[in-house]
Write an enzyme that holds these catalytic residues in place. Structure first.
Site, PDB file in Angstrom:
ATOM      1  CG  ASN A 205      26.145  79.998 -45.125  1.00  0.00           C
ATOM      2  OD1 ASN A 205      25.351  80.859 -44.280  1.00  0.00           O
ATOM      3  ND2 ASN A 205      26.504  80.223 -46.172  1.00  0.00           N
ATOM      4  CG  ASP A 274      33.953  79.760 -49.594  1.00  0.00           C
ATOM      5  OD1 ASP A 274      33.708  81.018 -50.123  1.00  0.00           O
ATOM      6  OD2 ASP A 274      34.305  79.436 -48.849  1.00  0.00           O
ATOM      7  CE  LYS A 284      13.152  63.805 -52.870  1.00  0.00           C
ATOM      8  NZ  LYS A 284      12.097  62.853 -52.087  1.00  0.00           N
ATOM      9  CG  PHE A 318      31.391  90.639 -42.097  1.00  0.00           C
ATOM     10  CD1 PHE A 318      30.930  91.792 -42.759  1.00  0.00           C
ATOM     11  CD2 PHE A 318      30.901  90.720 -40.580  1.00  0.00           C
ATOM     12  CE1 PHE A 318      30.251  92.989 -42.115  1.00  0.00           C
ATOM     13  CE2 PHE A 318      30.200  91.707 -40.260  1.00  0.00           C
ATOM     14  CZ  PHE A 318      29.677  92.800 -40.873  1.00  0.00           C
ATOM     15  CE  LYS A 332      38.952  84.288 -44.774  1.00  0.00           C
ATOM     16  NZ  LYS A 332      37.875  83.849 -43.919  1.00  0.00           N
ATOM     17  CE  LYS A 336      38.200  87.077 -49.418  1.00  0.00           C
ATOM     18  NZ  LYS A 336      36.849  86.321 -49.563  1.00  0.00           N
TER      19      LYS A 336
HETATM   20  N1  CTP Z   1      33.142  86.229 -49.691  1.00  0.00           N
HETATM   21  C1  CTP Z   1      32.883  86.862 -51.076  1.00  0.00           C
HETATM   22  N2  CTP Z   1      32.666  85.789 -52.129  1.00  0.00           N
HETATM   23  C2  CTP Z   1      32.793  84.536 -51.978  1.00  0.00           C
HETATM   24  C3  CTP Z   1      33.383  84.298 -50.528  1.00  0.00           C
HETATM   25  C4  CTP Z   1      33.512  85.204 -49.520  1.00  0.00           C
HETATM   26  O1  CTP Z   1      32.601  87.979 -51.359  1.00  0.00           O
HETATM   27  N3  CTP Z   1      32.846  83.693 -53.022  1.00  0.00           N
HETATM   28  C5  CTP Z   1      33.233  87.339 -48.918  1.00  0.00           C
HETATM   29  C6  CTP Z   1      32.232  87.322 -47.681  1.00  0.00           C
HETATM   30  O2  CTP Z   1      31.158  88.034 -47.877  1.00  0.00           O
HETATM   31  C7  CTP Z   1      33.069  88.076 -46.680  1.00  0.00           C
HETATM   32  C8  CTP Z   1      34.491  87.641 -46.969  1.00  0.00           C
HETATM   33  O3  CTP Z   1      34.338  87.507 -48.512  1.00  0.00           O
HETATM   34  O4  CTP Z   1      33.125  89.274 -46.465  1.00  0.00           O
HETATM   35  C9  CTP Z   1      35.107  86.477 -46.271  1.00  0.00           C
HETATM   36  O5  CTP Z   1      34.338  85.336 -46.430  1.00  0.00           O
HETATM   37  P1  CTP Z   1      34.928  84.019 -45.754  1.00  0.00           P
HETATM   38  O6  CTP Z   1      34.056  83.078 -46.243  1.00  0.00           O
HETATM   39  O7  CTP Z   1      35.169  84.088 -44.445  1.00  0.00           O
HETATM   40  O8  CTP Z   1      36.252  83.900 -46.481  1.00  0.00           O
HETATM   41  P2  CTP Z   1      36.782  82.914 -47.759  1.00  0.00           P
HETATM   42  O9  CTP Z   1      37.462  84.012 -48.450  1.00  0.00           O
HETATM   43  O10 CTP Z   1      35.652  82.337 -48.402  1.00  0.00           O
HETATM   44  O11 CTP Z   1      37.764  82.139 -46.995  1.00  0.00           O
HETATM   45  P3  CTP Z   1      37.662  80.547 -46.401  1.00  0.00           P
HETATM   46  O12 CTP Z   1      36.029  80.117 -46.337  1.00  0.00           O
HETATM   47  O13 CTP Z   1      38.504  79.917 -46.915  1.00  0.00           O
HETATM   48  O14 CTP Z   1      37.971  80.972 -44.787  1.00  0.00           O
END
Ligand code: CTP
Length: 392
Positions: A205, A274, A284, A318, A332, A336
C-alpha cells in the site's frame, strides 16, 4: 512558544540569527531581540526590528520608561530565552554572573528555559576556559546546543559553526517539550508491510511511514523509551530509538509480539496488509496466460491479538476509511479492544497516505470524538500524545 527573547551577540553568525527570528515569527511567536553592542557591528538592529515588528533592545537605559524595569519587563511571559550566536565573551560573562549589558543582566533574571548556541573559531571553542564556562551554563540549567563542524568564517575547518536556523528551531522546540513520557516503555509500528508474490513483485500500500515515525520522534522528545517496528520506508529513524526493520505482516507480527511484552503504550500506525498470496513463486512469474489469479490468505491481525491480552497496556490503533468513517472506526476500536483510535477519511484532501499532513478524529472507549483540524503529521503526533497522557 508565544513569546521568545532572542539574544544576539557579536559574531559573524549574527546574520543567521535574522533567519532564526523569522522562523520564530512564522511559528506564531512574538519575538523580542536583545543585541549586545558588539552584535550591532555585524548586523543592523533594523533588520531584526523589521522581521519581528518589535523594537530591538541594546542599551540598558535607552527604552527605559518610568514605570518599567526593562530587563524584567522583557522577560514577562517569556517562554524561552535563546542566545544565538553566543560568543565566547558573553558565555564567559553569563557563567560568572556578570551583568554588564542588557543581555547578560536579563539572563540573570530569566526564570524560563534558556538555550545557548555557541559560535566561534574552533580553537576558541576548544579552549578549556570556554568549555568550562559552557559546562557551568549547563549546570545553571541552560540547554547548550553544540556547534557544527564545517568551514568557519576564519577560513579554517573545525567545530564552531552555528547550526542552521531550522536546526536551532527544532532543537528549541524539542527542549521545550514537556517530558511527560519519561521512562515509559513504548512501541510504535510504522510504514507498509509487503507480501511477496515472487522474487520481484509484492502486494503493498502507499504508506510512507511518516505518521508512525512522527509519533516515535515525539515520544522520544517527551522522554519515552521507544521501539519502532518499521516496514520498508525511506525515512531515517530518529536518533535514540531502537528500530526493528520488517517486511511482511508475519514479520511485523513476530517483532511486535517480541518487543511489546513490557511496553505500557503501543501505537500501531503501520498500514498492514490484511492478506498475503497463498503461494510465493520461487521464480519470477512469467506472463504465459491472458488472465492470472492470485489466491490470498488472511494475515493475522496484530492489534486484535494484542487486544486479547491487553492487561494495563494502552493500545492505540489507526483506521483509514473511505465511508462510514466514525462507525467503522468505532467498530474497530471495540473489536480490537483499543483505548484510542485515530481515524482519517482518505477522501479528504491532505489526509492519509504519503502526504506531510493529516486531518483526523480521535475516538476513545467512551465514544468521545475529537475532530482535529488539518495539520502537519509532526504536530499531530504531539496532539495524539497529549490525548494519551490523559489516559496514563
Ligand atoms: N492492523 C493490525 N494487523 C492487521 C491489520 C491491521 O495490527 N493485520 C492494525 C493497523 O495497524 C491499524 C488498525 O489495525 O492500527 C486498523 O487497520 P485497518 O487496516 O484500518 O483495519 P482492518 O482491521 O484491517 O480492517 P479493514 O481493512 O477491513 O478496514
Amino acid at each position: 512558544m508565544k513569546k521568545v527573547v532572542l539574544g544576539v551577540t557579536g559574531g559573524i553568525a549574527a546574520y543567521k540569527a535574522a533567519e532564526l527570528a523569522r522562523l520564530f515569527v512564522r511559528s506564531g511567536a512574538g519575538v523580542h531581540v536583545v543585541m549586545t553592542p558588539a552584535a550591532t557591528e555585524f548586523i543592523a538592529p533594523l533588520t531584526f526590528q523589521t522581521l519581528t515588528g518589535n523594537p530591538v533592545y541594546i542599551n540598558m537605559y535607552a527604552h527605559r520608561r518610568e514605570e518599567k524595569i526593562q530587563h524584567i519587563d522583557l522577560l514577562k511571559d517569556t517562554d524561552v530565552v535563546v542566545i544565538a550566536p553566543a560568543s565566547a565573551n558573553t558565555i564567559a560573562k553569563m557563567a560568572q554572573g556578570l551583568a554588564d549589558n542588557l543581555l547578560t543582566t536579563l539572563y540573570l533574571a530569566a526564570c524560563c528555559p534558556v538555550v545557548v548556541v555557541p559560535s566561534m573559531n574552533v580553537d576558541m571553542y576548544k579552549h578549556r576556559a570556554v568549555q568550562d564556562n559552557l559546562q557551568k551554563l549547563s549546570e545553571h540549567g541552560c540547554q547548550v546546543m553544540d556547534p557544527e563542524a564545517g568551514e568557519l568564517a576564519c577560513g579554517v575547518y573545525g567545530r564552531g559553526r552555528m547550526p542552521e536556523p531550522a536546526d536551532i528551531f527544532a532543537f528549541i522546540s524539542e527542549a521545550l517539550r514537556p517530558k511527560d513520557f519519561t521512562g515509559l516503555k513504548t512501541l510504535v509500528s510504522a510504514g507498509p508491510t509487503r507480501e511477496p508474490l515472487d522474487p520481484v513483485r509484492f502486494l503493498s500500500n502507499p504508506s510512507t511511514g511518516l505518521m508512525g515515525y512522527a509519533l516515535a520522534r515525539a515520544l522520544k522528545e517527551r522522554g519515552a523509551e521507544v521501539v519502532l517496528i518499521s516496514g520498508r520506508t525511506h525515512l531515517q529513524a530518529p536518533s535514540g530509538i531502537k528500530k526493528i526493520d520488517v517486511t511482511t505482516t508475519e514479520e511485523m507480527f513476530d517483532a511486535v509480539m517480541d518487543y511489546s511484552r513490557d511496553c505500557r503504550l503501543i501505537i500501531k500506525a503501520a498500514a498492514v496488509s490484511d492478506y498475503r498470496p497463498l503461494n510465493v513463486s520461487e521464480h519470477k512469474i512469467k506472463k504465459n496466460s491472458a488472465m492470472a489469479t492470485i489466491e490470498l490468505v488472511k494475515n493475522r491481525d496484530i492489534l486484535f491479538e494484542l487486544g486479547k491480552n491487553k492487561g494495563d497496556r494502552i493500545l492505540v490503533g489507526f483506521a483509514a476509511e473511505t465511508e462510514d468513517v466514525y462507525d467503522n472506526a468505532q467498530q474497530k476500536l471495540t473489536r480490537k479492544n483499543l483505548d484510542l483510535i485515530i481515524v482519517n477519511n482518505l477522501k479528504e484532501p491532505g489526509a492519509g497516505f504519503a502526504v506531510p499532513t493529516n486531518r483526523v478524529s480521535l475516538i476513545d472507549r467512551s465514544g468521545e470524538v475529537e475532530d482535529l483540524p488539518l495539520m502537519e503529521k509532526a504536530e499531530l503526533a504531539h496532539h495524539i500524545l497529549d490525548r494519551i497522557t490523559r489516559m496514563l
